[in-house]
Design an enzyme around this catalytic site. Structure first.
Site, mmCIF file in Angstrom:
data_model
loop_
_atom_site.group_PDB
_atom_site.id
_atom_site.type_symbol
_atom_site.label_atom_id
_atom_site.label_comp_id
_atom_site.label_asym_id
_atom_site.label_seq_id
_atom_site.Cartn_x
_atom_site.Cartn_y
_atom_site.Cartn_z
ATOM 1 N NE ARG A 1 22.732 9.946 -82.554
ATOM 2 C CZ ARG A 1 22.479 9.123 -83.549
ATOM 3 N NH1 ARG A 1 22.876 7.867 -83.512
ATOM 4 N NH2 ARG A 1 21.805 9.521 -84.600
ATOM 5 C CB SER B 1 23.602 3.836 -82.155
ATOM 6 O OG SER B 1 23.012 3.119 -83.210
ATOM 7 C CD GLU C 1 22.125 -4.904 -73.659
ATOM 8 O OE1 GLU C 1 21.700 -5.996 -73.210
ATOM 9 O OE2 GLU C 1 21.940 -4.547 -74.845
ATOM 10 C CG PHE D 1 19.053 -1.578 -74.356
ATOM 11 C CD1 PHE D 1 17.777 -2.048 -74.082
ATOM 12 C CD2 PHE D 1 19.361 -1.205 -75.651
ATOM 13 C CE1 PHE D 1 16.824 -2.152 -75.078
ATOM 14 C CE2 PHE D 1 18.411 -1.309 -76.654
ATOM 15 C CZ PHE D 1 17.145 -1.775 -76.378
ATOM 16 C CG HIS E 1 19.328 6.305 -79.400
ATOM 17 N ND1 HIS E 1 20.648 6.674 -79.482
ATOM 18 C CD2 HIS E 1 18.961 5.951 -80.662
ATOM 19 C CE1 HIS E 1 21.062 6.548 -80.741
ATOM 20 N NE2 HIS E 1 20.067 6.117 -81.476
ATOM 21 C CG ASP F 1 14.054 2.809 -82.993
ATOM 22 O OD1 ASP F 1 13.725 2.439 -84.132
ATOM 23 O OD2 ASP F 1 15.224 2.914 -82.610
ATOM 24 N NE ARG G 1 17.867 7.713 -84.231
ATOM 25 C CZ ARG G 1 17.067 8.144 -85.200
ATOM 26 N NH1 ARG G 1 16.124 9.025 -84.956
ATOM 27 N NH2 ARG G 1 17.220 7.665 -86.432
#
Lengths: 281, 322
Positions: free
Chosen positions: B13, B40, B61, B86, B112, B120, B170
């Site tokens: 990322r 993020s 989104e 998302f 991610h 998560d 990530r």
């Protein structure tokens, strides 16, 4: 410049086109397009007046229009053709195999005048906001218009977009709600009541103008009044009351004509109520 | 053939963040949108450098995808940023109608992705994203293998006209491809030549495939490793040239088996050159919380899993006299 009388005559022809197109396809929507015909005629022939011979996807240096409730396609196609974007004869191909006039507006077939596919509801306002932001970044002072249905407001994405446009001061945007109180399953108040829309939009930070959408001089006058309020930090919304099926007595205010094509006998009865002003396609 | 070694682990990322900043400097048409995950997604440097071209849309989104589609009208090149879940399943219809069907020049950038998201858990571990995007006409689907390649790919997708989905991850991960590489969309990379088995890998698992090839070499097996950084359009020539040479293959991805790289390659094999294919992928199950390395092990995406899959593919090849 067209007089109110001339605009009304164009709207009569558009209504005839809508009925004949949907009958010809034996499929499609007449109620919404009949109700919003006056608005679309006013917008193209009086308000925006884009150059139909110089259509570009980017639309720099001209006003833009997005149709969020894409099932009003028959009315939009008729207005585009009558305005000069393409030959009115092409209206006969509506919803048929190989046509540029898809059931719902699409860009894939490159029909001049269309910049975004729509039909799946609730997406047009976001798109119009994006186009309006690009106009600001490009220092292009033209406006962006977006027509949406009232039943369509049941889609949550609209409320994301309403929140965003006010917060980001998208003040070069005029959104129009076709407030006919009808959706496919019945009256909006029976399906999912929208509450006090005027208060909701104002609470979301929009400048709201009510407008009766089936009176040509009120439509042109209200849009021009709304234009004076652009560029003042607030997005603008026209809460446009209309009669679904306007122009045909047995279709008026009847949700059953939302998505049902008239048969030949019904078509004849309907056309008998609307003068042929510009010549049928 | 160059030998790849880790020059220092970095998250992919951050490669996206660096690439976005650089393409922002090069091309004033580039704008970026983010749905409340600027840090993020590593988009903060772009947001700071070009505040007039950065749009914070909040946790919305669907609206972000629509705005991005609209921004293209008038010539902007919008990059959207949020997590893979998302960026795809949450907004599939918005992407389908306003971006893919309308053929808008939007770059959907998704972080991610996969189980290496870690703690998560399943709600955030998108394992279906590439499959969903791959099904859409007009959509290009990219998943680079490391930091340097993600940076290069970010520059490349800005120069490509048309909708693109690019996924990255990530965790800090080995960075082993050249810093100055040119990323060519749709051109697979032969990372290591071999004659006994082809290992087609995408994303983080390219490094695992290279590590597996080292172990296989110790066992006297000569594995070819190919980085399929572009899932769609698939570089079918590269895939078929390799399988015609080796006669058996392994696919490796941090994605659901359905819809992913193995699925894509299997379609090509069936139509062109039926050959044994072992698929390293998550199979019809959701992810769960844990450390990335624990999850890779649990879901069978680790280096030993690739080694075993290669051995199995070779056995199947011999049994069937390919």
């Amino acid at each position: 410049m067209y007089s109110i009388k001339e605009l009304e005559n164009i709207a009569r022809q558009v209504r005839r086109d809508i009925l004949r197109m949907v009958n010809g396809a034996a499929s499609g929507h007449v109620g919404g397009p009949l109700g919003s015909a006056d608005f679309l005629v006013a917008l193209y022939f009086d308000v925006m007046q884009p150059d139909p011979t110089a259509f570009s996807m980017d639309g720099k240096g001209e006003d833009l229009f997005f149709l969020s409730n894409g099932h009003l396609s028959a009315g939009w196609y008729s207005v585009l053709a009558r305005y000069g974007y393409f030959d009115v004869k092409e209206l006969a191909s509506f919803r048929k195999l190989g046509s540029r006039l898809q059931g719902h507006p699409a860009t894939q077939e490159a029909l001049p005048g269309i910049r975004m596919s729509s039909g799946s509801l609730g997406q047009g306002l976001s798109v119009a906001i994006g186009a309006a932001l690009t106009k600001k970044m490009n220092l292009d002072e033209h406006l962006v218009y977006c027509l949406m249905g009232d039943g369509e407001l049941e889609e949550g994405q609209n409320w994301e977009a309403l929140m965003f446009a006010a917060a980001h001061k998208v003040d070069n945007l005029i959104a129009v709600i076709d407030y006919n109180g009808k959706q496919i399953d019945g009256p909006v108040n029976d399906v999912l009541p929208l509450g006090d829309l005027n208060a909701k939009f104002e609470a979301f930070g929009w400048k709201v103008f009510p407008m009766y959408g089936n009176d040509m001089s009120e439509v042109t006058g209200t849009i021009k009044k709304a234009q004076w309020f652009t560029g003042q930090g607030q997005p603008i919304l026209l809460l446009m009351t209309t009669h679904m099926g306007c122009g045909v007595d047995f279709m008026t205010d009847n949700h059953e004509w939302h998505g049902v094509p008239p048969n030949n006998e019904q078509l004849a009865r309907a056309l008998g109520q609307i003068e042929e002003t510009l010549g049928d396609y | 053939m160059m030998k790849y070694s880790n020059t220092g682990s970095k998250d992919t990322r951050s490669g996206f963040g660096e690439g976005l900043l650089e393409i922002g400097r090069q091309d004033p048409r580039v704008v970026a949108l983010c749905a409340d995950l600027t840090g993020s997604l590593k988009m903060d440097a772009f947001a700071k450098a070009f505040p007039e071209r950065f749009i914070q849309v909040g946790i919305a989104e669907a609206n972000m995808m629509g705005i991005a589609a609209g921004l293209t009208i008038g010539g902007k090149i919008p990059f959207t940023g949020t997590f893979a879940n998302f960026s795809t399943s949450r907004v599939y219809d918005q992407i389908r109608q306003s971006i893919a069907y309308s053929n808008k020049n939007v770059k959907i950038c998704a972080s991610h992705a996969g189980v290496t998201l870690g703690e998560d858990g399943a709600t955030h571990q998108s394992l279906e994203d590439m499959g969903l995007m791959r099904m859409l006409p007009n959509m290009t689907v990219i998943c680079p293998c490391d930091f340097n390649q993600t940076r290069a790919a970010t520059l490349a997708i800005a120069k490509h006209t048309g909708p693109v989905y690019m996924r990255f991850g990530r965790p800090k991960w080995p960075n082993f491809t050249p810093v100055d590489q040119e990323f060519v969309i749709g051109k697979a990379q032969v990372m290591r030549e071999g004659k006994d088995v082809s290992v087609f890998a995408i994303g983080h698992l390219v490094w695992n495939a290279l590590s597996a090839a080292e172990i296989l070499q110790e066992k006297g097996i000569d594995a070819e490793v190919i980085n399929i950084h572009t899932l769609k359009p698939l570089d079918e020539n590269a895939v078929l040239n390799s399988i015609r040479k080796t006669g058996c293959a392994v696919s490796a991805e941090e994605h659901m088996r359905n819809g992913g790289l193995g699925d894509t390659i299997a379609q090509s094999f069936v139509r062109n050159f039926p050959a044994p294919l072992e698929m390293i992928a998550v199979n019809n199950t959701f992810g769960e919380s844990g450390k990335p390395e624990e999850l890779l092990k649990k879901f069978g995406l680790d280096v030993p899993d690739i080694v075993n899959a290669a051995l199995k593919a070779i056995t199947r090849k011999k049994e069937r006299n390919f």
